[in-house]
Design an enzyme around this catalytic site. Structure first.
Site, PDB file in Angstrom:
ATOM      1  N   TYR A 108      11.057  20.439  12.895  1.00 42.51           N
ATOM      2  CA  TYR A 108      10.860  21.275  11.695  1.00 42.51           C
ATOM      3  C   TYR A 108      10.668  20.400  10.460  1.00 42.51           C
ATOM      4  O   TYR A 108       9.680  20.532   9.732  1.00 42.51           O
ATOM      5  CB  TYR A 108      12.059  22.220  11.493  1.00 42.51           C
ATOM      6  CG  TYR A 108      12.130  22.775  10.080  1.00 42.51           C
ATOM      7  CD1 TYR A 108      11.195  23.696   9.623  1.00 42.51           C
ATOM      8  CD2 TYR A 108      13.124  22.343   9.183  1.00 42.51           C
ATOM      9  CE1 TYR A 108      11.238  24.180   8.309  1.00 42.51           C
ATOM     10  CE2 TYR A 108      13.179  22.818   7.882  1.00 42.51           C
ATOM     11  CZ  TYR A 108      12.230  23.741   7.452  1.00 42.51           C
ATOM     12  OH  TYR A 108      12.276  24.206   6.156  1.00 42.51           O
ATOM     13  N   THR A 144      11.305  21.618   1.595  1.00 39.75           N
ATOM     14  CA  THR A 144      12.726  21.519   1.897  1.00 39.75           C
ATOM     15  C   THR A 144      13.269  20.122   1.615  1.00 39.75           C
ATOM     16  O   THR A 144      12.536  19.134   1.700  1.00 39.75           O
ATOM     17  CB  THR A 144      12.938  21.855   3.391  1.00 39.75           C
ATOM     18  OG1 THR A 144      14.273  21.535   3.757  1.00 39.75           O
ATOM     19  CG2 THR A 144      12.007  21.059   4.295  1.00 39.75           C
ATOM     20  N   ASP A 145      14.576  20.046   1.365  1.00 42.11           N
ATOM     21  CA  ASP A 145      15.217  18.732   1.209  1.00 42.11           C
ATOM     22  C   ASP A 145      15.329  17.997   2.550  1.00 42.11           C
ATOM     23  O   ASP A 145      15.619  16.797   2.579  1.00 42.11           O
ATOM     24  CB  ASP A 145      16.601  18.874   0.554  1.00 42.11           C
ATOM     25  CG  ASP A 145      17.588  19.695   1.370  1.00 42.11           C
ATOM     26  OD1 ASP A 145      17.193  20.272   2.401  1.00 42.11           O
ATOM     27  OD2 ASP A 145      18.772  19.752   0.978  1.00 42.11           O
ATOM     28  N   GLU A 146      15.095  18.722   3.670  1.00 41.57           N
ATOM     29  CA  GLU A 146      15.252  18.067   4.981  1.00 41.57           C
ATOM     30  C   GLU A 146      14.209  16.977   5.213  1.00 41.57           C
ATOM     31  O   GLU A 146      14.362  16.160   6.123  1.00 41.57           O
ATOM     32  CB  GLU A 146      15.195  19.108   6.103  1.00 41.57           C
ATOM     33  CG  GLU A 146      16.338  20.089   6.020  1.00 41.57           C
ATOM     34  CD  GLU A 146      16.604  20.848   7.307  1.00 41.57           C
ATOM     35  OE1 GLU A 146      16.037  20.485   8.355  1.00 41.57           O
ATOM     36  OE2 GLU A 146      17.387  21.806   7.254  1.00 41.57           O
ATOM     37  N   LYS A 203       7.385  19.816   8.000  1.00 44.73           N
ATOM     38  CA  LYS A 203       7.381  20.074   6.553  1.00 44.73           C
ATOM     39  C   LYS A 203       7.006  18.792   5.788  1.00 44.73           C
ATOM     40  O   LYS A 203       6.294  18.841   4.791  1.00 44.73           O
ATOM     41  CB  LYS A 203       8.741  20.589   6.089  1.00 44.73           C
ATOM     42  CG  LYS A 203       9.109  21.974   6.579  1.00 44.73           C
ATOM     43  CD  LYS A 203       8.212  23.092   6.073  1.00 44.73           C
ATOM     44  CE  LYS A 203       8.350  23.371   4.601  1.00 44.73           C
ATOM     45  NZ  LYS A 203       7.608  24.610   4.200  1.00 44.73           N
TER      46      LYS A 203
END
Ligand code: NAD
Ligand code: DAU
Length: 350
Positions: free
Chosen positions: A154, A129-131, A158
């Site tokens: 989260y 993810t870009d998060e 990741k």
């Protein structure tokens, strides 16, 4: 080729399998999924009786289970989607995120490392993810070289999983690729996420809970464009490399909700003012990242990928899908879902 997809009963994994299994009849697919609350076997109806598809209910945090399915199937390619994926759940209960996203990824890497030799043309593709990059201010884009700075349990889990995947490449020579994608939307997304939640709440005239002032910005990408991007990286990308994926479609949450009110009104012959009146500004998410935006030039230049849906076409298709798939929606809105709605939104009055 033998392709193992983890988390293939979830939103993106199911879209990925529905796109590829009927097309690539010469390849064998196995879907390794624990079938958590986020899974829906209804999403796999179109492929579940095809001879090149099989499902195994395996929890990737269980090393014995992972070993057994690797021994049975001996994959050439692992496409790793399985994860706890919802930021709000990671705030209310982070443990499962650490277990599945970090330990589960580690187990899969171990299974590959134990079985694969350096010269046998296998690949572990990690879907991320870009998060992991944290939050942008008003300007700038995430590049593959942007420093990791995750905000939520989260995104931290990741980020940890990305690091361990990369470490297995550098240390053990495991052939890996990583993709970091922005927010997806489209058919078969569990309605805890913004877009399906707003569609279903608008249809049933429930409040539309907008965190803070609704000014946070996300870069929305139609899910099948994400799936095609992953496939293009698997085919064209360089081993050991990371590719960012995004839709070049930044929107504030309030704009997304207003667009959804408009489209739901048009598609259901409703007065749009009635839907706008459902909007409620509620207590913000702790650690809420302000803005995500992606520089997708690497995947465009090296893999030739471009999104095909615009937000206008993709969002209308998405609303129409939720309106015409009542059985899928009914299955999802179970007791478990109602418990989540009470837990997450119960105390959030504006
Ligand atoms: P999802 O929550 O819809 O589905 C997750 C799937 O993983 C479910 O089928 C679930 O049963 C399975 N799963 C969970 N824990 C498991 C375990 N311990 N063992 C085996 N299976 C397990 O998620 P999604 O939105 O489809 O996301 C898929 C992947 O893409 C995730 O890795 C996520 O981080 C990443 N991603 C998602 C988005 C997005 O916008 N949804 C964007 C970028 C990246
Ligand atoms: O950026 C990629 C990520 O996008 C993925 O890695 C995650 O798996 C996926 O869940 C998604 O994370 P977000 O937190 O951005 O998505 P979510 O749909 O939960 O929220 C989108 C935005 O809408 C965010 O700014 C929070 C806001 N929001 C969300 C919900 C559920 C609301 O205002 N109200 C809500 O009820």
């Amino acid at each position: 080729m033998k392709i193992m997809v983890t988390g293939g009963a979830g939103f993106i994994g199911a879209n990925f399998l529905n796109g590829l299994v009927p097309e690539l009849r010469e390849h064998q697919f196995i879907n390794v999924d624990k079938l958590t609350y986020a899974a829906n076997l209804g999403s796999l109806k179109a492929i579940d009786s095809l001879p090149n598809y099989a499902l195994r209910r395996v929890d990737i945090t269980d090393m014995d289970g992972v070993d057994a399915v690797f021994d049975e199937f001996d994959p050439d390619l692992v496409v790793h989607f399985a994860a706890e994926s919802h930021v709000d759940r990671s705030i209310l209960g982070p443990r499962e995120f650490v277990r599945t996203n970090i330990e589960g990824t580690f187990n899969l890497l171990e299974a590959c490392r134990k079985r694969w030799s350096g010269d046998d043309n296998r690949l572990f593709h990690h879907v991320s993810t870009d998060e992991v990059y944290g939050s942008l201010g008003d300007t700038g884009l995430f590049e593959e070289t942007t420093a990791y700075d995750p905000s939520s349990p989260y995104s931290a889990s990741k980020a940890a999983s990305d690091h361990i995947v990369r470490a297995y490449h550098r240390t053990f020579g495991l052939p890996i690729k990583i993709t970091n994608c922005s927010n997806n939307y489209g058919p078969m997304q569990f309605p805890e996420k913004l877009i399906p939640l707003m569609i279903l709440n608008a249809v049933s005239r429930k409040p539309l809970p907008i965190y803070g002032q609704g000014l946070n910005v996300r870069d929305w990408l139609y899910v099948t464009d994400h799936c095609e991007a992953i496939w293009s990286v698997i085919q064209e990308g360089r081993v050991g490399r990371t590719y960012n994926i995004g839709g070049n479609n930044e929107m504030q949450n309030i704009e997304v909700v207003d667009t959804l009110c408009q489209i739901v009104a048009e598609e259901t012959n409703t007065d749009v003012a009635e839907l706008h009146a459902l909007k409620e500004f509620v207590t913000d998410r702790p650690g809420h990242d302000l803005r995500y935006a992606i520089d997708a030039s690497r995947i465009r230049e090296e893999c030739g990928w471009e999104p095909t849906e615009t937000f206008d076409t993709g969002i209308r298709k998405t609303v129409q899908w939720y309106l015409s798939n009542q059985a899928w929606v009914r299955d999802v809105l179970s007791g478990e879902y109602r418990k989540w709605m009470d837990l997450n939104y119960g105390d959030r009055a504006g």
